[in-house]
Design an enzyme around this catalytic site. Structure first.
Site, mmCIF file in Angstrom:
data_model
loop_
_atom_site.group_PDB
_atom_site.id
_atom_site.type_symbol
_atom_site.label_atom_id
_atom_site.label_comp_id
_atom_site.label_asym_id
_atom_site.label_seq_id
_atom_site.Cartn_x
_atom_site.Cartn_y
_atom_site.Cartn_z
ATOM 1 N N GLY A 136 0.856 2.490 1.166
ATOM 2 C CA GLY A 136 -0.326 1.798 0.642
ATOM 3 C C GLY A 136 -0.710 2.204 -0.774
ATOM 4 O O GLY A 136 -1.258 1.401 -1.527
ATOM 5 N N GLU A 175 8.566 3.991 5.380
ATOM 6 C CA GLU A 175 8.128 3.237 6.566
ATOM 7 C C GLU A 175 9.169 3.083 7.674
ATOM 8 O O GLU A 175 8.808 2.987 8.845
ATOM 9 C CB GLU A 175 7.626 1.847 6.157
ATOM 10 C CG GLU A 175 6.296 1.846 5.429
ATOM 11 C CD GLU A 175 6.399 2.186 3.942
ATOM 12 O OE1 GLU A 175 5.349 2.258 3.286
ATOM 13 O OE2 GLU A 175 7.520 2.382 3.444
ATOM 14 N N ASP A 231 6.114 -2.324 3.145
ATOM 15 C CA ASP A 231 5.293 -3.526 2.934
ATOM 16 C C ASP A 231 4.519 -3.438 1.622
ATOM 17 O O ASP A 231 5.068 -2.975 0.635
ATOM 18 C CB ASP A 231 4.384 -3.767 4.148
ATOM 19 C CG ASP A 231 3.348 -2.666 4.361
ATOM 20 O OD1 ASP A 231 3.585 -1.514 3.936
ATOM 21 O OD2 ASP A 231 2.297 -2.960 4.967
#
Length: 375
Positions: free
Chosen positions: A135, A158, A166
């Site tokens: 993030g 991840e 992502d």
């Protein structure tokens, strides 16, 4: 359960926030000179990004973008250890176990924020001093300028927790030179310091101790254009001497990375690594064997498709993938093994690449109808 998303509350909170410099807040939003300054302020949690922080940062970026008196946006973290170590994975895990809507809302709002950064019309400067993962990469990499220091530690880890890189990873990773992005995405390899610049992730490199002076100079710029901001960052960058002479950590392996990670399928990548048999290849095999087979297959396809997509289309695709992971097994098992029980022995289902069918992977990429992300 979470209360329904209450717009009025958010607006009131937003009004409070713009005046607030409460040092206990999770994120500080301040106007200083011609700059809007976002400070991630959860040092004990390595400034991990939670839902309420996303809900505060998004409207503030949008407001500053419209404000004729705001000329640039700066984002940084407190505590000296991390810029932002990732998203609040624990909260999402807890929500997913009880079917809470946070599993939908968190990713939707986070990706909207990533898109706001990627489309921001004002120069956006991320000071990525310290740990920058997951993030935290989404909060920085889509902006105009990313300033790394000798303390920067970058990774997209991840696949080790049953997720995929992502926050727009499908956009920026395949656009790095050669197959570096594929390598970073599949293995979670960590880049440090100047290597973050050499890989093309950071745009500038400045010693950590010079950041307060740089920030002061940025804030003092009088109605700067993007070029003025770039000139100032360049002048600091040119003065930095730290590990300038060292060659890029992956330099000697780039030939292998480019050939081994250019295969069309995970099975083929694994086969190539086995055939290569060099110490480097064997090490990559060991790493890949620890990752979620489902995540690996999703990730490879995400990057291959994302290479030709706009950021908006990538984020829409990634939202579909996020929801597939929330429905699945490996994410919860990966978080258990890595972050909760910390036994580092996730039991993936399916346990082998060969058992992850193309049909299953196709299913993860399917549109969600009215639940699709709208940007």
């Amino acid at each position: 359960r979470l209360k329904p998303f209450n717009r009025l509350q958010v607006i009131l909170q937003h009004l409070k926030m713009s005046k607030q410099t409460d040092l206990t807040a999770e994120v500080l939003l301040e106007k200083r000179g011609g700059a809007g300054v976002i400070t991630l302020n959860r040092p004990k949690a390595l400034n991990a990004l939670n839902f309420s922080m996303i809900q505060q940062i998004y409207p503030q970026i949008k407001a500053w973008e419209q404000d004729p008196e705001t000329f640039l946006i700066i984002i940084k973290g407190t505590g000296g250890k991390a810029f932002c170590a990732g998203g609040d994975i624990r909260a999402i895990t807890d929500a997913g176990k009880v079917g809470d809507r946070l599993t939908r809302d968190f990713f939707r709002e986070e990706y909207r924020l990533n898109n706001a950064i990627g489309t921001c019309k004002k120069p956006y400067v991320a000071l990525i001093d310290g740990i920058t993962m997951g993030g935290g990469v989404g909060l920085s990499v889509h902006g105009h300028f990313r300033v790394a220091t000798e303390k920067t530690l970058f990774a997209m880890p991840e696949t080790a927790i049953g997720l995929f890189p992502d926050v727009g990873g499908g956009y920026f990773l395949p656009r790095l030179s050669g197959k570096i992005g594929y390598y970073l995405a599949l293995t979670g390899f960590r880049l440090k310091g100047r290597d973050v610049l050499k890989a093309g992730i950071a745009t500038h490199y400045v010693e950590s101790e010079k950041l307060p002076a740089l920030e002061k100079d940025l804030i003092a710029l009088k109605s700067p254009s993007k070029e003025n901001v770039a000139d100032l960052l360049n002048s600091y960058h040119m003065k930095s001497k730290v590990d300038q002479e060292k060659e890029f950590v992956l330099d000697e392996h780039m030939g292998k990375i480019n050939s081994l990670f250019s295969a069309n399928s995970m099975e083929e990548i694994v086969k190539k690594l086995k055939q290569d048999g060099s110490p480097f290849a064997i090490k990559q095999l060991e790493t890949i064997n620890k990752m979620s087979p489902t995540s690996l297959k999703i990730t490879l396809r995400q990057l291959r498709e994302g290479a030709a997509m706009s950021l908006q289309d990538v984020l829409t695709m990634e939202y579909r993938l996020s929801q597939a992971c929330m429905r699945g097994h490996d994410f919860y098992e990966g978080v258990r093994a890595m972050l909760i029980d910390k036994d580092q022995s996730p039991r993936w289902k399916p346990a082998a690449l060969e058992e992850v069918s193309d049909e299953f992977v196709d299913d993860c990429f399917k549109p969600l109808g009215i639940n699709d992300l709208k940007l």
